[in-house]
Design a protein around this motif. Sequence first.
Motif, short mmCIF file in Angstrom:
data_model
loop_
_atom_site.label_atom_id
_atom_site.label_comp_id
_atom_site.label_asym_id
_atom_site.label_seq_id
_atom_site.Cartn_x
_atom_site.Cartn_y
_atom_site.Cartn_z
N LEU A 69 89.22 -3.34 0.62
CA LEU A 69 90.60 -3.24 1.13
C LEU A 69 91.63 -3.38 0.01
CD1 LEU A 69 90.32 -5.26 4.45
CD2 LEU A 69 90.46 -2.79 4.16
N MET A 70 91.38 -4.27 -0.94
CA MET A 70 92.33 -4.41 -2.05
C MET A 70 92.32 -3.18 -2.94
SD MET A 70 94.73 -6.09 -3.41
CE MET A 70 94.68 -7.60 -2.51
N SER A 71 91.16 -2.56 -3.12
CA SER A 71 91.09 -1.32 -3.91
C SER A 71 91.88 -0.21 -3.24
CB SER A 71 89.64 -0.90 -4.08
OG SER A 71 88.92 -1.87 -4.78
N ILE A 72 91.77 -0.10 -1.92
CA ILE A 72 92.53 0.91 -1.18
C ILE A 72 94.03 0.63 -1.29
CG2 ILE A 72 93.03 1.79 1.14
CD1 ILE A 72 90.02 1.35 1.75
N PHE A 73 94.42 -0.63 -1.18
CA PHE A 73 95.82 -1.00 -1.29
C PHE A 73 96.38 -0.66 -2.67
CE2 PHE A 73 98.99 -4.21 -2.53
CZ PHE A 73 99.97 -3.93 -1.59
N ILE A 74 95.64 -0.99 -3.72
CA ILE A 74 96.10 -0.70 -5.09
C ILE A 74 96.21 0.80 -5.31
CG2 ILE A 74 95.45 -0.86 -7.52
CD1 ILE A 74 94.38 -3.67 -6.89
N ALA A 75 95.25 1.57 -4.78
CA ALA A 75 95.31 3.03 -4.91
C ALA A 75 96.56 3.57 -4.22
CB ALA A 75 94.05 3.66 -4.34
N GLY A 76 96.90 3.03 -3.06
CA GLY A 76 98.12 3.46 -2.36
C GLY A 76 99.38 3.14 -3.15
N VAL A 77 99.43 1.97 -3.73
CA VAL A 77 100.59 1.59 -4.55
C VAL A 77 100.73 2.53 -5.75
CG1 VAL A 77 101.51 -0.21 -6.06
CG2 VAL A 77 100.62 -0.80 -3.81
N VAL A 78 99.61 2.84 -6.39
CA VAL A 78 99.64 3.75 -7.54
C VAL A 78 100.14 5.13 -7.12
CG1 VAL A 78 98.17 4.96 -9.20
CG2 VAL A 78 97.91 2.52 -8.87
N LEU A 79 99.71 5.62 -5.96
CA LEU A 79 100.17 6.93 -5.48
C LEU A 79 101.68 6.93 -5.21
CD1 LEU A 79 97.29 7.96 -3.06
CD2 LEU A 79 97.88 9.00 -5.25
N VAL A 80 102.17 5.87 -4.58
CA VAL A 80 103.61 5.77 -4.28
C VAL A 80 104.41 5.71 -5.58
CG1 VAL A 80 105.39 4.27 -3.31
CG2 VAL A 80 103.33 4.77 -2.00
N LEU A 81 103.97 4.91 -6.53
CA LEU A 81 104.67 4.81 -7.82
C LEU A 81 104.65 6.14 -8.57
CD1 LEU A 81 103.65 1.28 -9.12
CD2 LEU A 81 105.89 2.03 -8.31
N PHE A 82 103.51 6.83 -8.55
CA PHE A 82 103.41 8.12 -9.22
C PHE A 82 104.40 9.11 -8.62
CE2 PHE A 82 101.57 12.40 -9.52
CZ PHE A 82 101.49 12.52 -10.90
N ASP A 83 104.49 9.17 -7.29
CA ASP A 83 105.42 10.10 -6.65
C ASP A 83 106.87 9.71 -6.93
OD1 ASP A 83 105.87 12.40 -4.96
OD2 ASP A 83 106.62 10.97 -3.47
N ALA A 84 107.17 8.42 -6.94
CA ALA A 84 108.54 7.97 -7.23
C ALA A 84 108.95 8.33 -8.65
CB ALA A 84 108.65 6.47 -7.01
N VAL A 85 108.06 8.09 -9.61
CA VAL A 85 108.37 8.43 -11.01
C VAL A 85 108.55 9.93 -11.16
CG1 VAL A 85 107.43 8.44 -13.35
CG2 VAL A 85 107.30 6.37 -11.98
N ARG A 86 107.72 10.70 -10.48
CA ARG A 86 107.84 12.16 -10.54
C ARG A 86 109.22 12.60 -10.03
NH1 ARG A 86 107.38 16.23 -7.05
NH2 ARG A 86 106.80 14.84 -5.35
N ARG A 87 109.67 12.02 -8.90
CA ARG A 87 110.98 12.38 -8.36
C ARG A 87 112.11 11.91 -9.27
NH1 ARG A 87 111.48 12.41 -1.94
NH2 ARG A 87 109.56 13.53 -1.46
N TRP A 88 111.97 10.71 -9.86
CA TRP A 88 113.00 10.21 -10.76
C TRP A 88 113.16 11.14 -11.95
CZ3 TRP A 88 110.60 4.68 -10.99
CH2 TRP A 88 110.88 3.99 -9.80
N ILE A 89 112.05 11.62 -12.48
CA ILE A 89 112.11 12.52 -13.63
C ILE A 89 112.78 13.83 -13.24
CG2 ILE A 89 110.68 13.90 -15.20
CD1 ILE A 89 108.73 11.51 -15.27
N LEU A 90 112.44 14.37 -12.07
CA LEU A 90 113.06 15.61 -11.62
C LEU A 90 114.57 15.45 -11.46
CD1 LEU A 90 110.50 16.91 -8.97
CD2 LEU A 90 111.00 17.90 -11.21
N VAL A 91 115.01 14.35 -10.84
CA VAL A 91 116.45 14.12 -10.65
C VAL A 91 117.13 13.89 -11.99
CG1 VAL A 91 118.16 12.56 -9.63
CG2 VAL A 91 116.19 13.31 -8.28
N ALA A 92 116.48 13.21 -12.91
CA ALA A 92 117.06 12.98 -14.23
C ALA A 92 117.23 14.28 -15.01
CB ALA A 92 116.20 12.00 -15.03
N LYS A 93 116.38 15.25 -14.72
CA LYS A 93 116.48 16.56 -15.39
C LYS A 93 117.46 17.49 -14.70
CE LYS A 93 111.95 16.64 -17.56
NZ LYS A 93 110.69 17.36 -17.70
N GLY A 94 118.10 17.03 -13.62
CA GLY A 94 119.14 17.84 -13.00
C GLY A 94 118.82 18.38 -11.62
#
Length: 75
Positions: A27-52
């Motif tokens: 269960l902790m492994s699944i939780f950590i994988a979910g957190v990593v996916l959310v952070l990856f998507d958030a960083v991807r969107r932040w980079i896109l918005v920062a680029k205009g």
Amino acid sequence: MLGIKNIFWPLTAKPGQVFTGYLDTILMSIFIAGVVLVLFDAVRRWILVAKGAPAPQEAFGPPLTVEGEVKMGCC
């Protein structure tokens, strides 16, 4: 992953806590994988918005309420 190795995995060696150790580890492994996916998507969107790129519409919700009033803030 260090927390899993040091906290949950040793439970698998204790009599009566084997199932709990495996369950907590999975269960902790699944939780950590979910957190990593959310952070990856958030960083991807932040980079896109920062680029205009425009901010996604779902980030702010609909601009008008059901009554036709202008929605201000988050709530």
